[in-house]
Write an enzyme that holds these catalytic residues in place. Structure first.
Site, PDB file in Angstrom:
ATOM      1  N   PRO A  69       0.795  -1.227   0.000  1.00 50.62           N
ATOM      2  CA  PRO A  69       0.000   0.000   0.000  1.00 50.62           C
ATOM      3  C   PRO A  69       0.831   1.281   0.000  1.00 50.62           C
ATOM      4  O   PRO A  69       1.866   1.360   0.650  1.00 50.62           O
ATOM      5  CB  PRO A  69      -0.818  -0.097   1.293  1.00 50.62           C
ATOM      6  N   ASN A  70       0.350   2.220  -0.759  1.00 51.55           N
ATOM      7  CA  ASN A  70       0.905   3.580  -0.868  1.00 51.55           C
ATOM      8  C   ASN A  70       2.214   3.648  -1.648  1.00 51.55           C
ATOM      9  O   ASN A  70       2.708   4.745  -1.907  1.00 51.55           O
ATOM     10  CB  ASN A  70       1.082   4.210   0.523  1.00 51.55           C
ATOM     11  N   ARG A  92       5.192  10.879  -2.400  1.00 50.49           N
ATOM     12  CA  ARG A  92       4.889  10.611  -1.010  1.00 50.49           C
ATOM     13  C   ARG A  92       6.124  10.835  -0.132  1.00 50.49           C
ATOM     14  O   ARG A  92       7.139  10.183  -0.323  1.00 50.49           O
ATOM     15  CB  ARG A  92       4.472   9.144  -0.932  1.00 50.49           C
ATOM     16  N   ALA A  98       2.881  -0.638   5.040  1.00 47.60           N
ATOM     17  CA  ALA A  98       2.406  -0.580   6.427  1.00 47.60           C
ATOM     18  C   ALA A  98       1.902  -1.933   6.937  1.00 47.60           C
ATOM     19  O   ALA A  98       1.872  -2.173   8.150  1.00 47.60           O
ATOM     20  CB  ALA A  98       1.299   0.463   6.544  1.00 47.60           C
ATOM     21  N   HIS A 109      12.605  -2.765   2.649  1.00 44.10           N
ATOM     22  CA  HIS A 109      12.027  -1.462   2.997  1.00 44.10           C
ATOM     23  C   HIS A 109      12.950  -0.363   2.531  1.00 44.10           C
ATOM     24  O   HIS A 109      14.175  -0.464   2.693  1.00 44.10           O
ATOM     25  CB  HIS A 109      11.827  -1.336   4.514  1.00 44.10           C
ATOM     26  N   LEU A 110      12.356   0.680   1.993  1.00 43.69           N
ATOM     27  CA  LEU A 110      13.146   1.831   1.556  1.00 43.69           C
ATOM     28  C   LEU A 110      13.802   2.501   2.750  1.00 43.69           C
ATOM     29  O   LEU A 110      14.994   2.839   2.729  1.00 43.69           O
ATOM     30  CB  LEU A 110      12.228   2.834   0.837  1.00 43.69           C
ATOM     31  N   SER A 111      13.023   2.711   3.796  1.00 45.69           N
ATOM     32  CA  SER A 111      13.523   3.407   4.985  1.00 45.69           C
ATOM     33  C   SER A 111      14.045   2.392   5.998  1.00 45.69           C
ATOM     34  O   SER A 111      13.710   1.203   5.935  1.00 45.69           O
ATOM     35  CB  SER A 111      12.383   4.225   5.610  1.00 45.69           C
ATOM     36  N   ARG A 120       6.755   1.108  13.833  1.00 49.71           N
ATOM     37  CA  ARG A 120       7.344   0.594  12.578  1.00 49.71           C
ATOM     38  C   ARG A 120       8.533  -0.324  12.836  1.00 49.71           C
ATOM     39  O   ARG A 120       9.083  -0.918  11.923  1.00 49.71           O
ATOM     40  CB  ARG A 120       7.847   1.756  11.710  1.00 49.71           C
ATOM     41  N   GLU A 146      12.213  -9.635   2.282  1.00 48.45           N
ATOM     42  CA  GLU A 146      11.473  -8.416   2.622  1.00 48.45           C
ATOM     43  C   GLU A 146      12.389  -7.210   2.448  1.00 48.45           C
ATOM     44  O   GLU A 146      13.562  -7.247   2.821  1.00 48.45           O
ATOM     45  CB  GLU A 146      10.991  -8.509   4.080  1.00 48.45           C
ATOM     46  N   TYR A 185      11.161   8.655   1.583  1.00 56.07           N
ATOM     47  CA  TYR A 185      11.148   7.563   0.610  1.00 56.07           C
ATOM     48  C   TYR A 185      11.851   7.895  -0.714  1.00 56.07           C
ATOM     49  O   TYR A 185      11.934   7.045  -1.593  1.00 56.07           O
ATOM     50  CB  TYR A 185       9.698   7.134   0.341  1.00 56.07           C
ATOM     51  N   ASN A 241       7.866  -5.677  -0.526  1.00 61.22           N
ATOM     52  CA  ASN A 241       7.760  -4.574   0.427  1.00 61.22           C
ATOM     53  C   ASN A 241       6.291  -4.488   0.825  1.00 61.22           C
ATOM     54  O   ASN A 241       5.472  -3.971   0.072  1.00 61.22           O
ATOM     55  CB  ASN A 241       8.222  -3.253  -0.200  1.00 61.22           C
ATOM     56  N   ASP A 283       1.124 -15.237   7.055  1.00 64.46           N
ATOM     57  CA  ASP A 283       0.650 -16.603   6.796  1.00 64.46           C
ATOM     58  C   ASP A 283       0.767 -16.951   5.315  1.00 64.46           C
ATOM     59  O   ASP A 283       1.088 -18.089   4.968  1.00 64.46           O
ATOM     60  CB  ASP A 283      -0.811 -16.762   7.243  1.00 64.46           C
ATOM     61  N   ARG A 324      12.845   4.373  13.048  1.00 62.81           N
ATOM     62  CA  ARG A 324      11.651   5.216  12.936  1.00 62.81           C
ATOM     63  C   ARG A 324      10.743   5.058  14.162  1.00 62.81           C
ATOM     64  O   ARG A 324      11.190   4.640  15.216  1.00 62.81           O
ATOM     65  CB  ARG A 324      10.937   4.912  11.615  1.00 62.81           C
ATOM     66  N   HIS A 377       3.697  -4.193   9.601  1.00 61.83           N
ATOM     67  CA  HIS A 377       3.595  -4.043  11.051  1.00 61.83           C
ATOM     68  C   HIS A 377       2.291  -4.589  11.623  1.00 61.83           C
ATOM     69  O   HIS A 377       2.096  -4.571  12.832  1.00 61.83           O
ATOM     70  CB  HIS A 377       3.748  -2.557  11.418  1.00 61.83           C
TER      71      HIS A 377
HETATM   72  C1  DQA Z   1       8.016   1.070   4.200  1.00 64.68           C
HETATM   73  C2  DQA Z   1       8.025   1.308   5.713  1.00 64.68           C
HETATM   74  C3  DQA Z   1       6.621   1.190   6.290  1.00 64.68           C
HETATM   75  O1  DQA Z   1       6.644   1.464   7.686  1.00 64.68           O
HETATM   76  C4  DQA Z   1       5.681   2.157   5.628  1.00 64.68           C
HETATM   77  O2  DQA Z   1       4.376   1.992   6.114  1.00 64.68           O
HETATM   78  C5  DQA Z   1       5.728   2.081   4.150  1.00 64.68           C
HETATM   79  C6  DQA Z   1       7.016   1.964   3.488  1.00 64.68           C
HETATM   80  C7  DQA Z   1       9.407   1.325   3.576  1.00 64.68           C
HETATM   81  O3  DQA Z   1       9.620   0.875   2.459  1.00 64.68           O
HETATM   82  O4  DQA Z   1      10.253   1.993   4.182  1.00 64.68           O
HETATM   83  O5  DQA Z   1       4.717   2.176   3.475  1.00 64.68           O
HETATM   84  O6  DQA Z   1       7.679  -0.295   3.953  1.00 64.68           O
END
Ligand code: DQA
Length: 147
Positions: free
Chosen positions: A12-13, A20, A79, A102-104, A113, A100, A25, A76, A89, A109, A82
């Site tokens: 998502p997002n 964003r 959100a 993550h950009l950040s 997170r 897995e 990011y 990735n 599952d 954080r 978390h």
């Molecule tokens: C994220 C980190 C998550 O906490 C956040 O909700 C994202 C992006 C990252 O790539 O850093 O949507 O997965």
């Protein structure tokens, strides 16, 4: 030998990348990110298909599809990292390896997170290196698939 196939799944997002919170990011768009991962795949001899979904169920279905049609997953979960027992599952329900990414650096954080529900179902996690982390994740996956 048939080249390995990896499904890149963004949650998502992440379709909002570039617009964003660029200070967190970065300014790379999702299309650019996907192309960078495909290019890394060409270097590694790995075919990469990319999907993005905002819904938890869609992500679960994408993971199931990856289990049936691909050799590995680069994920990735956004959100849902978390919160989602369903995505954890789903990863556990397929036999292909999942990395897995993550950009950040989620560990640097907000406290909510800092915990990943999904990472224990994965072979490893890369966080904090921006788009480059996806390339690292694909390399780790390719290395695992060579064995
Ligand atoms: C994220 C980190 C998550 O906490 C956040 O909700 C994202 C992006 C990252 O790539 O850093 O949507 O997965």
């Amino acid at each position: 030998m048939k080249s390995k196939r990896v499904l890149l799944i963004n949650g998502p997002n992440l379709n909002r990348l570039g617009l964003r919170e660029p200070e967190v990011y970065g300014r790379t768009t999702l299309a650019e990110l996907e192309e960078e991962v495909r290019a890394e795949g060409r270097v590694l001899g790995v075919e990469v298909e990319a999907v993005q979904a905002n819904g938890e169920g869609e992500l679960v279905s994408a993971i199931h599809r990856a289990g049936a049609e691909f050799d590995g997953i680069l994920l990735n979960p956004g959100a849902y990292t978390h919160t989602s027992v369903a995505i954890r599952d789903a990863i556990q329900s397929v036999s292909v390896p999942c990395v897995e990414v993550h950009l950040s650096n989620i560990h640097a954080r907000e406290p909510f997170r800092q915990h990943s529900l999904t990472a224990p179902a994965c072979i490893g996690l890369i966080a904090g290196f921006g788009v480059y982390g996806y390339r690292l994740g694909l390399r780790a996956l390719a290395h695992r698939l060579e064995r």
